[in-house]
Write a protein that holds these residues in place. Structure first.
Motif, PDB file in Angstrom:
ATOM      1  N   VAL A   5      -7.275 -30.935  17.035  1.00 59.48           N
ATOM      2  CA  VAL A   5      -5.913 -30.479  17.326  1.00 59.48           C
ATOM      3  C   VAL A   5      -5.732 -30.122  18.799  1.00 59.48           C
ATOM      4  CG1 VAL A   5      -4.236 -28.657  16.825  1.00 59.48           C
ATOM      5  CG2 VAL A   5      -5.451 -29.760  14.967  1.00 59.48           C
ATOM      6  N   ASN A   6      -6.718 -29.512  19.408  1.00 62.41           N
ATOM      7  CA  ASN A   6      -6.597 -29.104  20.803  1.00 62.41           C
ATOM      8  C   ASN A   6      -6.567 -30.272  21.781  1.00 62.41           C
ATOM      9  OD1 ASN A   6      -6.672 -26.459  19.923  1.00 62.41           O
ATOM     10  ND2 ASN A   6      -8.878 -26.298  20.200  1.00 62.41           N
ATOM     11  N   ASN A   7      -6.910 -31.453  21.321  1.00 60.82           N
ATOM     12  CA  ASN A   7      -6.953 -32.627  22.187  1.00 60.82           C
ATOM     13  C   ASN A   7      -5.681 -33.473  22.130  1.00 60.82           C
ATOM     14  OD1 ASN A   7      -9.807 -32.644  23.224  1.00 60.82           O
ATOM     15  ND2 ASN A   7     -10.152 -32.424  21.033  1.00 60.82           N
ATOM     16  N   TYR A   8      -4.755 -33.130  21.271  1.00 62.39           N
ATOM     17  CA  TYR A   8      -3.559 -33.937  21.056  1.00 62.39           C
ATOM     18  C   TYR A   8      -2.278 -33.134  21.194  1.00 62.39           C
ATOM     19  CZ  TYR A   8      -5.503 -38.297  19.221  1.00 62.39           C
ATOM     20  OH  TYR A   8      -6.114 -39.504  19.086  1.00 62.39           O
ATOM     21  N   ARG A   9      -1.240 -33.806  21.652  1.00 57.05           N
ATOM     22  CA  ARG A   9       0.107 -33.260  21.467  1.00 57.05           C
ATOM     23  C   ARG A   9       0.528 -33.702  20.077  1.00 57.05           C
ATOM     24  NH1 ARG A   9       4.614 -34.158  25.681  1.00 57.05           N
ATOM     25  NH2 ARG A   9       4.038 -36.341  25.604  1.00 57.05           N
TER      26      ARG A   9
ATOM     27  N   MET B  93      -7.940 -29.260  12.669  1.00 58.63           N
ATOM     28  CA  MET B  93      -8.186 -28.022  13.396  1.00 58.63           C
ATOM     29  C   MET B  93      -9.649 -27.603  13.252  1.00 58.63           C
ATOM     30  SD  MET B  93      -6.018 -24.468  13.739  1.00 58.63           S
ATOM     31  CE  MET B  93      -5.010 -24.821  12.398  1.00 58.63           C
TER      32      MET B  93
ATOM     33  N   GLY C  25     -11.847 -29.629  15.422  1.00 54.29           N
ATOM     34  CA  GLY C  25     -11.608 -29.507  16.860  1.00 54.29           C
ATOM     35  C   GLY C  25     -10.759 -30.599  17.465  1.00 54.29           C
TER      36      GLY C  25
END
Length: 140
Positions: free
Chosen positions: A123-127, A118, A121
């Motif tokens: 976390v926002n790129n993955y499910r 997180m 940066g």
């Protein structure tokens, strides 16, 4: 940097273990076990995802996605350390997976690793799924 691979006879089929001496003070090791489930390939990672081990992960991921449209599940349950090189490798894997029609997802991310990803940066790129089995079910 000196890399020494364990004797392949000592590891069960589908498992590669790598010892890497980075700066001479630190010992990094990553164990990767590969499982297949339909169109999904699961890579179970155990150890460190760092500068010394990212080439190994990239090679396994590339080999696993040799067939177009295959999904890659990275099970991080056994990962205890991620540095900026490891995070960059995860971003590359995510970007590369879109080229072949498959998707790369994360599963079983330990809380400490989740916090690191997180902050970097990622976390926002993955499910992210609670388990590899959950990821496979949702990706069918």
């Amino acid at each position: 940097m000196t890399r020494t691979k364990y004797d392949s006879r000592a590891a069960p089929p589908g498992i590669e273990i790598l010892r890497a001496w980075g700066d001479g003070r630190r010992f990094a090791m990553l164990r990767i076990e590969k499982k297949e489930d339909g169109r999904c390939v699961i890579l179970l990672l155990n150890g460190e995802l760092s500068y010394d081990t990212t080439d190994q992960l990239k090679r396994h991921a590339d080999d696993s996605r040799a067939h177009d449209g295959r999904h890659l599940v990275l099970d991080l349950a056994g990962v205890d350390f991620v540095d900026s090189s490891g995070a960059a490798c995860l971003l590359r894997l995510r970007t590369d997976s879109g080229k072949g029609g498959g998707e790369t997802v994360l599963a079983s991310v330990p809380p400490g690793i989740h916090s690191t990803l997180m902050r970097l940066g990622i976390v926002n790129n993955y499910r992210i799924f609670s388990s590899a089995e959950d990821a496979v079910q949702k990706m069918r």
